[in-house]
Design a protein around this motif. Structure first.
Motif, PDB file in Angstrom:
ATOM      1  N   ARG A 188      14.017  -1.693  -7.434  1.00 55.31           N
ATOM      2  CA  ARG A 188      13.066  -1.250  -6.417  1.00 55.31           C
ATOM      3  C   ARG A 188      11.670  -1.859  -6.540  1.00 55.31           C
ATOM      4  NH1 ARG A 188      14.278   5.144  -6.747  1.00 55.31           N
ATOM      5  NH2 ARG A 188      14.075   4.609  -8.946  1.00 55.31           N
ATOM      6  N   ALA A 189      11.037  -1.937  -5.379  1.00 57.31           N
ATOM      7  CA  ALA A 189       9.641  -2.374  -5.283  1.00 57.31           C
ATOM      8  C   ALA A 189       8.871  -1.325  -4.486  1.00 57.31           C
ATOM      9  CB  ALA A 189       9.552  -3.738  -4.596  1.00 57.31           C
ATOM     10  N   TRP A 190       7.547  -1.371  -4.588  1.00 62.18           N
ATOM     11  CA  TRP A 190       6.681  -0.452  -3.850  1.00 62.18           C
ATOM     12  C   TRP A 190       5.566  -1.271  -3.223  1.00 62.18           C
ATOM     13  CZ3 TRP A 190       7.467   4.416  -2.439  1.00 62.18           C
ATOM     14  CH2 TRP A 190       6.387   5.138  -1.899  1.00 62.18           C
ATOM     15  N   ARG A 191       5.299  -1.007  -1.939  1.00 57.79           N
ATOM     16  CA  ARG A 191       4.316  -1.821  -1.238  1.00 57.79           C
ATOM     17  C   ARG A 191       2.903  -1.316  -1.490  1.00 57.79           C
ATOM     18  NH1 ARG A 191       4.233  -3.519   5.212  1.00 57.79           N
ATOM     19  NH2 ARG A 191       2.732  -5.237   4.963  1.00 57.79           N
ATOM     20  N   LEU A 192       2.024  -2.258  -1.780  1.00 60.18           N
ATOM     21  CA  LEU A 192       0.592  -2.002  -1.940  1.00 60.18           C
ATOM     22  C   LEU A 192      -0.160  -2.705  -0.813  1.00 60.18           C
ATOM     23  CD1 LEU A 192       0.335  -2.631  -5.789  1.00 60.18           C
ATOM     24  CD2 LEU A 192       0.309  -0.416  -4.647  1.00 60.18           C
ATOM     25  N   PRO A 193      -1.325  -2.190  -0.415  1.00 61.63           N
ATOM     26  CA  PRO A 193      -2.052  -2.780   0.714  1.00 61.63           C
ATOM     27  C   PRO A 193      -2.827  -4.038   0.319  1.00 61.63           C
ATOM     28  CG  PRO A 193      -3.314  -0.966  -0.183  1.00 61.63           C
ATOM     29  CD  PRO A 193      -2.019  -0.997  -0.949  1.00 61.63           C
ATOM     30  N   ILE A 194      -3.073  -4.879   1.276  1.00 59.99           N
ATOM     31  CA  ILE A 194      -3.987  -6.019   1.067  1.00 59.99           C
ATOM     32  C   ILE A 194      -4.982  -6.050   2.231  1.00 59.99           C
ATOM     33  CG2 ILE A 194      -2.589  -7.492  -0.441  1.00 59.99           C
ATOM     34  CD1 ILE A 194      -1.573  -8.949   2.048  1.00 59.99           C
ATOM     35  N   TYR A 195      -5.677  -4.946   2.399  1.00 65.60           N
ATOM     36  CA  TYR A 195      -6.648  -4.832   3.486  1.00 65.60           C
ATOM     37  C   TYR A 195      -7.777  -5.847   3.316  1.00 65.60           C
ATOM     38  CZ  TYR A 195      -4.349  -0.272   4.040  1.00 65.60           C
ATOM     39  OH  TYR A 195      -3.430   0.734   4.192  1.00 65.60           O
ATOM     40  N   ASP A 196      -8.396  -6.196   4.445  1.00 68.92           N
ATOM     41  CA  ASP A 196      -9.484  -7.185   4.429  1.00 68.92           C
ATOM     42  C   ASP A 196     -10.631  -6.779   3.514  1.00 68.92           C
ATOM     43  OD1 ASP A 196      -8.131  -8.807   6.194  1.00 68.92           O
ATOM     44  OD2 ASP A 196      -9.195  -8.101   7.981  1.00 68.92           O
ATOM     45  N   GLU A 197     -10.843  -5.469   3.388  1.00 65.52           N
ATOM     46  CA  GLU A 197     -11.966  -5.001   2.556  1.00 65.52           C
ATOM     47  C   GLU A 197     -11.862  -5.476   1.105  1.00 65.52           C
ATOM     48  OE1 GLU A 197     -11.591  -2.079   5.961  1.00 65.52           O
ATOM     49  OE2 GLU A 197     -10.259  -3.260   4.683  1.00 65.52           O
ATOM     50  N   TYR A 198     -10.641  -5.673   0.623  1.00 67.21           N
ATOM     51  CA  TYR A 198     -10.466  -6.117  -0.758  1.00 67.21           C
ATOM     52  C   TYR A 198     -10.881  -7.574  -0.954  1.00 67.21           C
ATOM     53  CZ  TYR A 198      -7.637  -1.909  -1.592  1.00 67.21           C
ATOM     54  OH  TYR A 198      -7.198  -0.611  -1.734  1.00 67.21           O
ATOM     55  N   GLN A 199     -10.847  -8.343   0.133  1.00 71.42           N
ATOM     56  CA  GLN A 199     -11.145  -9.773   0.034  1.00 71.42           C
ATOM     57  C   GLN A 199     -12.567 -10.030  -0.482  1.00 71.42           C
ATOM     58  OE1 GLN A 199      -9.085 -12.275   0.470  1.00 71.42           O
ATOM     59  NE2 GLN A 199      -7.382 -11.501   1.717  1.00 71.42           N
ATOM     60  N   GLU A 200     -13.463  -9.100  -0.212  1.00 70.11           N
ATOM     61  CA  GLU A 200     -14.857  -9.292  -0.630  1.00 70.11           C
ATOM     62  C   GLU A 200     -14.996  -9.411  -2.141  1.00 70.11           C
ATOM     63  OE1 GLU A 200     -17.116  -6.102   1.006  1.00 70.11           O
ATOM     64  OE2 GLU A 200     -16.553  -6.550   3.090  1.00 70.11           O
TER      65      GLU A 200
END
Length: 503
Positions: free
Chosen positions: A414-426
């Motif tokens: 199994r895997a679990w999805r984590l977010p990669i929202y634009d806010e993290y790019q900073e």
């Protein structure tokens, strides 16, 4: 090890051992009840005495059970009948196989696939029984002068199915399971090898051997000199510190139609990771031979694909390098230009996996891929977030992410999805380059994926962080072969979908 399926009465099986289930509290399975009836209540009398309660993993070996044709009957506890789930089923199979191996039962007929596992059909149960058995019997002793071989090892395991009409489905399950098991074994063997044996050149040689042995496979090796000429500055920034030159290994499998967009797998192949100039602590650094687990899983998955002869096009790319400190090594603060033309300030040379991967991801644009999946032992932060049971998944395409999650559930990987929202790019901002290779401690697994996402603008992409799942530490130290089962299941699903569309 040989696996087979058959259909028949447990009391009439001529075998060294018959395996049947006992549920809590002291309740025989249907196969157990048949043997009990044939033996005039012999099993029931043993249960009444309390020799086995039926708790998960309990075992009791019986010899010369009356009116049976087998030498032994192995009773195995399976817990409460209504609570038997996927993971418990696999653990019970593992316990059975270990017991058979220890007791010298060279062949056995197992009736456990007839049990009811929540939401799983017979094909799933047979396949996972074979995979669990293969995993249990795995032993890495290639480098030992004396092998610890069992005196009377288990050589054949037959899984009984309810009816003859189920035999074809059982045979398909075994074929799939053997392909996955072979891929997992190859991945484990590669990952378990030490860095003085398994280096980038060794991986390149293994890829070339695979191509020679399999006509649908073509292998191309791009060495460090050529990578430098191409402009893969991020990749070379990692490999240049080692006397062992880096390699970009490209394996192209053509099982589908000409012109069908390929599925591309990209594996991180850091064959040993010292951390470079940002050197790691010495405690536990031996485990950094496992930092090529992503590359090994790509090799293993391609092995499974070849064995199954899947009707799809798959390209496997391995970014192989050693990360070593030397007079040639990259320094913290250095700025390099990637193959995409974007510049990176290297704040920490131990965040090297994303550097080799980003250039590999840019390289695969030339294949016009359908999807790209990278696999990497990338961040300790993912271990903190998800532990050692679940891989991290990040993606720029929801359907791809959902397909991988579903494949992981089916495969028991199994895997679990984590977010990669634009806010993290900073967190990747740099005063001196387009980006830095480090996003700081907060959300470290996510910012590593955000870094890679900047090189995945031209295709659907998913990233699997397997830092917590690729190997085990402590007494059980060694590679797991994950996520070969997940990736193989995803490709099986894709191949099945293609068949349905063409029908």
């Amino acid at each position: 090890m040989e696996f087979d399926v058959k259909s028949g009465s447990p009391a009439k099986q001529r075998s060294a051992c018959i395996v049947v289930a006992v549920f809590e509290p002291r309740k025989l399975s249907a196969a157990g009840e048949e043997i009990d009836a044939a033996s005039a209540g012999y099993l029931a009398s043993i249960l009444r005495r309390g020799d086995i309660e039926g708790k998960p993993g309990q075992t009791l070996m019986l010899h010369s059970v009356p009116n049976t044709l087998c030498d032994r009957v192995l009773l195995v506890g399976c817990g409460k009948e209504r609570e038997l789930n996927e993971s418990q089923y696999r653990r019970i199979i593992s316990k059975v196989v270990a017991t058979l191996q220890e007791t010298g039962s060279m062949e056995a007929v197992c009736f456990l696939p007839e049990l009811n596992v929540k939401n799983r059909d017979l094909r799933w149960k047979v396949r996972h029984a074979v995979e669990a058995a293969s995993e249990t019997l795995y032993n890495f002793d290639q480098l030992k002068s004396k092998k610890d071989a069992a005196r009377r090892p288990l050589r054949k395991l037959v899984f009984n199915v309810p009816a003859r009409s189920d035999l074809a489905e059982g045979e398909k399950a075994i074929a799939e399971a053997l392909a996955v098991a072979e891929g997992v074994k190859f991945a484990r063997d590669l990952t378990n090898l030490p860095g003085n044996i398994c280096h980038p050149t060794y991986l390149a040689e293994r890829a070339q051997e695979m191509a020679k042995a399999n006509k649908p496979l073509k292998t191309t090796i791009i060495d460090e000199t050529e990578l430098k000429k191409m402009g893969a500055g991020a990749f070379v920034a990692v490999s240049q510190g080692s006397d062992q030159p880096g390699k970009l290994i490209v394996m192209e499998y053509s099982g589908g139609k000409n012109g069908d967009a390929p599925i591309v797998l990209v594996g991180k192949g850091i064959t040993f990771d010292t951390g470079g100039i940002s050197i790691k602590p010495s405690d536990g650094m031996d485990e950094m031979k496992f930092d090529m687990g992503g590359a090994a899983s790509v090799f293993g998955t391609m092995t499974a694909v070849l064995k199954l002869a899947l009707p799809i096009n798959v390209i496997a790319v391995v970014a192989a390098a050693e990360n070593m400190p030397s007079g040639k090594a990259t320094r913290p603060g250095d700025v390099v230009t990637t193959l995409s033309g974007q510049t990176v300030e290297i704040l920490n040379t131990d965040a090297e996996g994303r550097l080799v991967l980003c250039d590999a991801m840019t390289y695969v644009e030339r294949f016009d891929p359908d999807v790209v999946i990278d696999i990497a032992t990338l961040t300790g932060a993912c271990v903190i977030a998800l532990g050692h049971h679940t891989s991290g998944l990040m993606s720029n395409h929801n359907p791809l992410a959902n397909d991988l999650l579903e494949a992981g559930e089916t495969a028991g990987d199994r895997a679990w999805r984590l977010p990669i929202y634009d806010e993290y790019q900073e967190q990747l901002d740099s005063n001196f380059a387009d980006m830095s290779n480090l996003g700081g401690r907060p959300a470290g697994a996510i910012t590593a994926a955000c870094f890679l996402s900047r090189f995945a603008k031209k295709f659907h992409w998913a990233h699997l962080d397997i830092a917590g799942t690729a190997w085990k530490s402590g007494k059980a130290k060694g590679a797991t072969g994950r996520p070969v089962p997940l990736l193989t299941q995803y490709l099986l699903d894709r191949a099945g979908s293609k068949k349905r569309k063409s029908a």
